[in-house]
Design an enzyme around this catalytic site. Sequence first.
Site, PDB file in Angstrom:
ATOM      1  N   HIS A  16       0.830  -1.202   0.000  1.00  0.00           N
ATOM      2  CA  HIS A  16       0.000   0.000   0.000  1.00  0.00           C
ATOM      3  C   HIS A  16       0.867   1.256   0.000  1.00  0.00           C
ATOM      4  CE1 HIS A  16      -3.945  -1.998   1.268  1.00  0.00           C
ATOM      5  NE2 HIS A  16      -3.058  -2.978   1.213  1.00  0.00           N
ATOM      6  N   ASP A 113      -6.731   5.372   2.201  1.00  0.00           N
ATOM      7  CA  ASP A 113      -6.703   3.957   1.828  1.00  0.00           C
ATOM      8  C   ASP A 113      -8.060   3.324   2.122  1.00  0.00           C
ATOM      9  OD1 ASP A 113      -6.138   1.085   1.789  1.00  0.00           O
ATOM     10  OD2 ASP A 113      -4.034   1.639   1.898  1.00  0.00           O
ATOM     11  N   SER A 364       2.845  -6.176  -8.188  1.00  0.00           N
ATOM     12  CA  SER A 364       3.675  -7.076  -9.003  1.00  0.00           C
ATOM     13  C   SER A 364       2.993  -7.411 -10.320  1.00  0.00           C
ATOM     14  CB  SER A 364       3.974  -8.361  -8.226  1.00  0.00           C
ATOM     15  OG  SER A 364       4.766  -8.093  -7.093  1.00  0.00           O
ATOM     16  N   GLU A 367       3.169  -4.310 -12.607  1.00  0.00           N
ATOM     17  CA  GLU A 367       4.546  -4.061 -13.053  1.00  0.00           C
ATOM     18  C   GLU A 367       4.997  -5.099 -14.073  1.00  0.00           C
ATOM     19  OE1 GLU A 367       6.828  -3.776  -9.464  1.00  0.00           O
ATOM     20  OE2 GLU A 367       5.736  -1.992  -8.776  1.00  0.00           O
TER      21      GLU A 367
END
Length: 466
Positions: A16, A113, A364, A367
Amino acid sequence: MAQPRVLLFPFPAMGHVKPFLSLAELLSDAGVEVVFLSTEYNHRRIPDIGALAARFPTLHFETIPDGLPPDQPRVLADGHLYFSMLDGTKPRFRQLIQSLNGNPRPITCIINDVMLSSPIEVAEEFGIPVIAFCPCSARFLSVHFFMPNFIEEAQIPYTDENPMGKIEEATVFEGLLRRKDLPGLWCAKSSNISFSHRFINQTIAAGRASALILNTFDELESPFLNHLSSIFPKIYCIGPLNALSRSRLGKSSSSSSALAGFWKEDQAYMSWLESQPPRSVIFVSFGSTMKMEAWKLAEFWYGLVNSGSPFLFVFRPDCVINSGDAAEVMEGRGRGMVVEWASQEKVLAHPAVGGFLTHCGWNSTVESIVAGVPMMCCPIVADQLSNATWIHKVWKIGIEGDEKWDRSTVEMMIKELMESQKGTEIRTSIEMLSKLANEKVVKGGTSLNNFELLVEDIKTLRRPYT
């Protein structure tokens, strides 16, 4: 009339903090004054805060206690950090806002958040507009808002022993949603119903925000964006965030290098990658917080060694539950290299990397899409489970295992991805998706346009002061 001053508050988990810090850099670069709020524990671990602040003069840092003793490990799996934040954040956050609003430039907007509702409650007390930021996928956030229906239909809590059972739901999930994909304790045969309700209600409260920011792009998750648009008045899809940072700031977000300081990074791995053939290396990383038993590490390890492919294994010192067994497990490296930490974006972008063995966290996943690297999915908890399913069955950009995770399964997955016709098809799919993702963050791209709209909207936000 007060100038805009935005406070960003991530839940204190690295998955986060990283996208929040990227967003903070982007907003600061765009001329917005930003206050980045982190827990005292995390703030102490981020190196070169001075250099970061010097690069972004309108980016400032504040801290808040997380309520745990300084020497207690911050392990998400044991629940201590989550409960401490859940139970203690509201009074601490209220006190901070009171202090900041004594400044000539009070807070005019909070980017919060979605995991915590108490900052929204405090913002409502002070009349401060809130924009929710979800560091996970639009799909996983959508699941939260369907949960009351699943409960009303008595699909959960379930009483048998089958976490793989399908959830009968709206067509938006394409019939792929299973019990184990549900957030919180609802993914299990739950005995703590009270906490399970509380967990979901934390996120559902984000629906009270005036807008939603997502690290995704329209074509990737359009059915779920359509669903969320019925809940949030505005949605800003600004992903992939790491690509947007590179496009706007001229290089990879400095948040990546800042967070690398949480572990020791040995730059020798880049020289090692330079010595490997193109698309030959398997990159192995299970993120910043995931843990596994030593026996499972052994199966991954020998599967990698037996595959014959060169591999770069990120082995955090704290990633094994019984860490004393790890040294015995990881013998006979074959063609592999082991490092304590590595810059994931740098590794994925290297031409020697041909596959990514990943836990499928959303950062992940995104990316890897940006870099065009196919994935071998080894999910562990939370959104990782459905991320893996979508990677394999919907986007067709990776391989999802059968959950046995024995060494022969790992070896087979690597060979299938690196050597088979199916692997070639997967590579073609992710290269096409990568091209689309990178087009989103340059001039004319929807994610860049959405970010610029977000900046303009933030600059026009005003609130009455007493």
